[in-house]
Motif scaffolding. Structure first.
Motif, PDB file in Angstrom:
ATOM      1  N   THR A 139       0.818  -1.223   0.000  1.00 23.64           N
ATOM      2  CA  THR A 139       0.000   0.000   0.000  1.00 23.64           C
ATOM      3  C   THR A 139       0.848   1.267   0.000  1.00 23.64           C
ATOM      4  O   THR A 139       0.469   2.265  -0.612  1.00 23.64           O
ATOM      5  N   SER A 140       1.980   1.241   0.677  1.00 20.24           N
ATOM      6  CA  SER A 140       2.803   2.455   0.719  1.00 20.24           C
ATOM      7  C   SER A 140       3.411   2.743  -0.649  1.00 20.24           C
ATOM      8  O   SER A 140       3.393   3.884  -1.121  1.00 20.24           O
ATOM      9  N   GLN A 154      11.508   6.049   7.750  1.00 23.01           N
ATOM     10  CA  GLN A 154      11.421   5.930   9.208  1.00 23.01           C
ATOM     11  C   GLN A 154      10.751   4.611   9.542  1.00 23.01           C
ATOM     12  O   GLN A 154       9.587   4.588   9.932  1.00 23.01           O
ATOM     13  N   SER A 159       0.331   7.618  11.620  1.00 22.60           N
ATOM     14  CA  SER A 159       0.676   7.573  10.198  1.00 22.60           C
ATOM     15  C   SER A 159      -0.238   6.573   9.515  1.00 22.60           C
ATOM     16  O   SER A 159      -0.611   5.558  10.091  1.00 22.60           O
ATOM     17  N   LEU A 160      -0.581   6.906   8.294  1.00 20.02           N
ATOM     18  CA  LEU A 160      -1.445   6.021   7.518  1.00 20.02           C
ATOM     19  C   LEU A 160      -0.655   4.848   6.976  1.00 20.02           C
ATOM     20  O   LEU A 160      -1.117   3.722   6.929  1.00 20.02           O
ATOM     21  N   ASN A 161       0.563   5.143   6.530  1.00 24.02           N
ATOM     22  CA  ASN A 161       1.386   4.110   5.910  1.00 24.02           C
ATOM     23  C   ASN A 161       2.851   4.548   6.022  1.00 24.02           C
ATOM     24  O   ASN A 161       3.181   5.354   6.895  1.00 24.02           O
ATOM     25  N   HIS A 162       3.714   4.021   5.159  1.00 27.59           N
ATOM     26  CA  HIS A 162       5.137   4.318   5.291  1.00 27.59           C
ATOM     27  C   HIS A 162       5.615   5.452   4.382  1.00 27.59           C
ATOM     28  O   HIS A 162       6.815   5.602   4.158  1.00 27.59           O
ATOM     29  N   HIS A 167       2.827   0.825  16.075  1.00 24.83           N
ATOM     30  CA  HIS A 167       2.627   2.200  16.532  1.00 24.83           C
ATOM     31  C   HIS A 167       3.187   2.455  17.934  1.00 24.83           C
ATOM     32  O   HIS A 167       2.822   3.446  18.569  1.00 24.83           O
ATOM     33  N   ASP A 195       0.694   3.975  -2.859  1.00 25.32           N
ATOM     34  CA  ASP A 195       0.312   5.348  -2.525  1.00 25.32           C
ATOM     35  C   ASP A 195       1.335   6.321  -3.131  1.00 25.32           C
ATOM     36  O   ASP A 195       0.966   7.328  -3.759  1.00 25.32           O
ATOM     37  N   ALA A 249       9.000   9.568  -0.141  1.00 27.90           N
ATOM     38  CA  ALA A 249       9.884   8.646   0.555  1.00 27.90           C
ATOM     39  C   ALA A 249       9.055   7.514   1.133  1.00 27.90           C
ATOM     40  O   ALA A 249       8.008   7.753   1.730  1.00 27.90           O
ATOM     41  N   VAL A 250       9.505   6.308   0.924  1.00 26.77           N
ATOM     42  CA  VAL A 250       8.823   5.142   1.471  1.00 26.77           C
ATOM     43  C   VAL A 250       9.727   4.483   2.507  1.00 26.77           C
ATOM     44  O   VAL A 250      10.829   4.038   2.181  1.00 26.77           O
ATOM     45  N   ASN A 251       9.274   4.506   3.735  1.00 30.54           N
ATOM     46  CA  ASN A 251       9.938   3.773   4.820  1.00 30.54           C
ATOM     47  C   ASN A 251      11.296   4.355   5.214  1.00 30.54           C
ATOM     48  O   ASN A 251      12.195   3.622   5.629  1.00 30.54           O
ATOM     49  N   ARG A 308       7.566  -7.066   6.982  1.00 33.11           N
ATOM     50  CA  ARG A 308       7.270  -5.783   6.350  1.00 33.11           C
ATOM     51  C   ARG A 308       6.212  -5.906   5.261  1.00 33.11           C
ATOM     52  O   ARG A 308       5.382  -5.018   5.091  1.00 33.11           O
ATOM     53  N   ILE A 351       0.113  15.483   8.876  1.00 33.80           N
ATOM     54  CA  ILE A 351       0.967  16.036   9.927  1.00 33.80           C
ATOM     55  C   ILE A 351       2.296  16.384   9.288  1.00 33.80           C
ATOM     56  O   ILE A 351       2.897  15.564   8.599  1.00 33.80           O
TER      57      ILE A 351
END
Lengths: 355, 355, 355, 355
Positions: free
Chosen positions: A135-136, A267, D269-272, A272, A139, A263-265, A292, B281
């Motif tokens: 999904t990330s 962080q 956060s929604l995703n990464h 959570h 997106d 940017a994906v991942n 992951r 955010i």
């Protein structure tokens, strides 16, 4: 009124095979896992306990499974060495195919799967690049498609595994095709996805070290490697692959455009939770790629199933898998020979940089 | 009882010169800014308003300033083209010198400053690499020194400027030495700092594009470039420099060791504010390098002053500045020629990769 | 041409006194620290080494310091118990005054300082609420002022100290006025700043515990306390104060408006370093409030100085300090008695909730 | 060999009913959704398209569904007003029951479900507090259980919905029991979970406002409310509930212990993905609670099913749901009356604070 489900067989019941089998059994509502095969007795024992009670027929021989009455599709999740062979057999038996990556560590052998599939255009044949279903990443891709970052120009992407002190990766390196083919293949696929599947490589260069596993050199491999890829469309990508992350799996990608960045991942986080103690504030991160990408694999099995049942276009072309292996193999060659490798626009080797 | 202060003169009152002058005037308690020079009338006007009222003598001519009664140290913050010349003159006039980076865009000219300083071992001569004085980089370095990450093996470092739509960087490229000498020089210096100042380069390769400023090609420059550096001690570094960040300045470094990783500024932030609105955010980030490194420059002026007054060892050797320019210039050459460049262990060019 | 500087004396050379003295000595270019006083011999010894060499005259007696030739302003940084007395004496001696918070733990005594100052309207008299000078809080305030978050309606703010296992806070509780007056006073001041200085309290309620220091009960104090404040202008605030944070100082604020939210320090960090090891990814955080607010104090001394020299309006009114103590003392009473306390719009106690 | 599945019926096919029905149909491998009921024609139409084709029998009347041949368990996902009645009927019909929260907005009616269940100890009857099934909350709980944070002493928890400008919440407030019963019920349940289910309330107090929806006052409700709960075991909790978040759903919890802290979702956060543009760096967050807790609901249906089939103890006791409603209703009363409410250790109202 009844609803027809896709009858699926799973080839291979190793680490990934088990996951695919269970995903098709339990988490793919429109599919029915009807068969599974493995030449390995321990794997078949596992299947007797976990698959057979739900009506899954087990086969020691892949060819026998292909003859399973009513079988419509095959998931090839066996050892990489037999991916291409099993995929081609399934195609020839008129089955839809979802093949684990890579089709082969050899671009040429990978191409034979594409060739076989080309003769059966009614079949759905896909190589599973899991990040395409995350999904990330989706997106990010969708945001890029809106023009949000202008023209995507630079990609940084890394596939970095947690340090496995057992030395597993040394043995594995014999068959993996090397760190760029095994790990960076995902990043390369991302570059082709985000930059356009028709992006043509102009040059590749690479450096690498064996910081923790000197024995990898026996298999022409490294435990840390960085690769640069230059494309003819004015885009560049750089990849980092590593086997020695301390905190866990760190698969990170940045797509830098003329007007913004996605940017994906960058962080990473497992969940959570933040932990406050006298060492500071910390979060844990996924330990392995399946932690992951678990839901990406579930999405993959569901979308593959829907494409087969509804005769829809697959979300990625089979050719993509060959392109990625080709670039990965060139990077691995650049890594081992120390040479920068140049290509002309037709994709052939060239002696000199084209400026 | 009286406390003696270091009498400092500032050469150049442009963007960085003004900052250095004010830092020595107001934020370096043990120093006294006694003089400043600039050939530029507008800069001198500024100085009349901001420096002269506090007793700073102004000079249009640098050589005149050098003769200022009691002057002990000079900050060279003029145009890069005259850095080396002014630094050497100050050395010859027996002044301690803090010179802005780079000493020169040419490794050979940079070396002449080192040679001049070598003849005056009692002087403190330092090239100001600001990140060496940044608390975050120092914290990371100190943690590395404790052995916390095992052996540092891979460095990723980037110096990425906010997109400046005025085209300023095109004009600037004529004199900057190119993006690797101008921007990545900081990252290269970090690699030498963290990997050891005696790290010897084995090969460099690079790729780059002009995604937003095609005119940079006239000056043999690019707006985005990635470089790979391989060292003989089994360490590798990769650098990304860019002129087109949308959000602001993104100077990020990761030092990856065999047992852990230290990351500096992978999550940039201007301050402690997070903004919640219907887009999500968000936090703002520094827009320019001085926003990010302001206090590093203040620390630099204070530590330089203390070393001069107390005759202590400088925190970085002047030679470091030559090493960094040499690597930066080689990367720039690799970028423009498209060739991978090899070095033998003595630092001479070599035709082939040493495997 | 000469530049006149504000001649400042520092009263008290304890923990905060030393910091204020050094800030005025070294980091306030327009001020000149000319005098300092302390009744404590150890503090005076420190001052002989660190202040006297720079021309600062030392006094054992505060009243004597007030007579220092040319003294223009006094920083009151002594024990809280003498803040008000010293501030009033300085005012009566016609000095500008920067007084550490709180003016007094008693609202009534605090008011006497305001009354004294009211008779000398030409003087600059300010109580130093450090967060008013912090760049992050100011950024948040400025963003709020643009209307960005609509009408600010709810504030969450906490002042949470790192656990000090020495039991220091038990002894300190005798004089501190209690956790709401000592710690939450900052958060209360923020509420008044962000909601409007004329916000009138409708009710306060509070609960607290002694999770780590039961002896605090002897002094009518708690180590963890939560307070609710309701204002007549339809705004509400809630405060958490604690003495037992494990990771360090956690001073966090959220301002929630009808259209957005601004958060200050919800993700505390000491610097830009992230540490990756097998426990995850972590950052360290400030250990004490001065680590967090050091530069706010520097800004405070500089702005106070500028207001005195240039006869500009102070950034916060002295009355604010009384308002904050009044609310803090009411919260402390609610904490100890367990009762909810109501006020009418004139600020007098009321028996019942006004609905 | 065959595997028996739990035959489940779903009561109610509104927003949550649809989700529960699909979760049991598609994402709960050991369950078989055999029936569903709704008095609403539009909901039944939806069910004809989405459930009936898979063999789910549809009922307009709940009582009829209860008689469905072989039905073993019922998911009560209808309007809150009928939760208790339907749950009790199902219990009396000897069905296992998973009931959406709350059992009722009235503590007394909630208790009748517990009483009914007490007579049928062989049945599994659970009220679904989704956060109990969320991986992050479970991770935090498990870490707390190891003693990692010492004694948990203070909880901050909030349930904050995205601003819904349609005014939906005004109409909804008629039946919701108020913001503390509707939203904070989750936070209250967390407090009881983390502090111990036998934690006894000593006092509650609350304040609230109508910042965006003044009409809520008609239904004795508020759009922002803060509550304080004090327990007899020396622990305290504070809750914030809001209907006006700009960025999305912000459900955040901190558990503060004597030796450390665990925070859940303080950085939503929604995703990464991180988005870099000229406004800074930003991430999007979930818009609604189901975006945040989707997988918790899937875990809930799977665990409930396993408990029924394997006769295992349910992960939370039915009594928990009554306790939470009781505290929520007291907070709502404190909110509306403005009074602090005290309880003795037996749980009865008391006039005075017990100190």
């Amino acid at each position: 009124m009844s609803v027809s489900k896709l009858k699926v067989g799973c080839a291979g019941l190793g680490r990934m095979g088990k996951r695919h089998a269970l995903n098709f059994l339990e988490r793919t509502p429109r599919a029915e896992l009807v068969a599974a095969s493995s030449p390995d007795d321990a794997e078949l024992e596992w299947a007797k306990a976990h698959l057979a009670p739900y009506g899954v027929k087990l086969y020691k021989n892949y060819d026998d499974m292909l003859k399973h009455e009513g079988l419509q599709a095959v998931v090839v999740a066996s050892a990489t060495a037999v991916h291409a062979d099993q995929a081609i057999k399934a195609i020839n038996a008129d089955k839809d195919v979802l093949c684990e990556k890579p089709l082969s560590t050899s671009p040429e052998i990978s191409q034979t799967v594409v060739d076989a599939a080309a003769k059966k255009p009614h079949l759905k044949v896909m190589c599973g690049f899991s990040r395409r279903f995350d999904t990330s990443y989706r997106d990010a891709y969708n945001k890029m498609q809106t023009g949000f970052i202008g023209s995507p120009s630079v990609m940084r992407s890394q596939t970095c595994d947690k340090l496995d002190p057992t030395g597993f990766f040394v043995a594995y390196a014999q068959f993996s095709g090397g760190i760029f083919v095994d790990c960076s293949i995902h990043d390369i696929d991302l570059a082709l996805w985000f930059f356009g599947q028709d992006s043509k490589v102009k040059s590749v260069s690479a450096v690498g070290i064996t910081a923790v596993e000197p024995d990898l050199r026996k298999h022409n491999d490294r435990d840390n490697a960085i690769g640069l890829v230059e494309f003819y469309n004015g885009k560049i990508a750089y990849f980092y692959a590593s086997r020695m992350m301390a905190a866990g799996q760190e698969d990170t990608t940045e797509i830098i455009g003329t007007k913004g960045k996605l940017a994906v991942n960058t962080q990473p986080s497992l969940n959570h939770v933040h932990i406050y103690d006298n060492s500071g504030i910390r979060r844990e991160i996924p330990q392995h790629y399946y932690d992951r990408f678990e839901y990406a694999f579930v999405t993959e099995s569901n979308e593959f199933t829907a494409c087969c049942l509804d005769n829809k276009e697959l979300p990625l072309k089979l050719e993509a898998a060959v392109q990625a292996v080709r670039i990965g193999a060139a990077l691995q060659e650049a890594l081992i020979t120390g040479k920068k490798i140049f290509f002309d626009e037709a994709g052939n080797r060239s002696e000199q940089a084209k400026l």
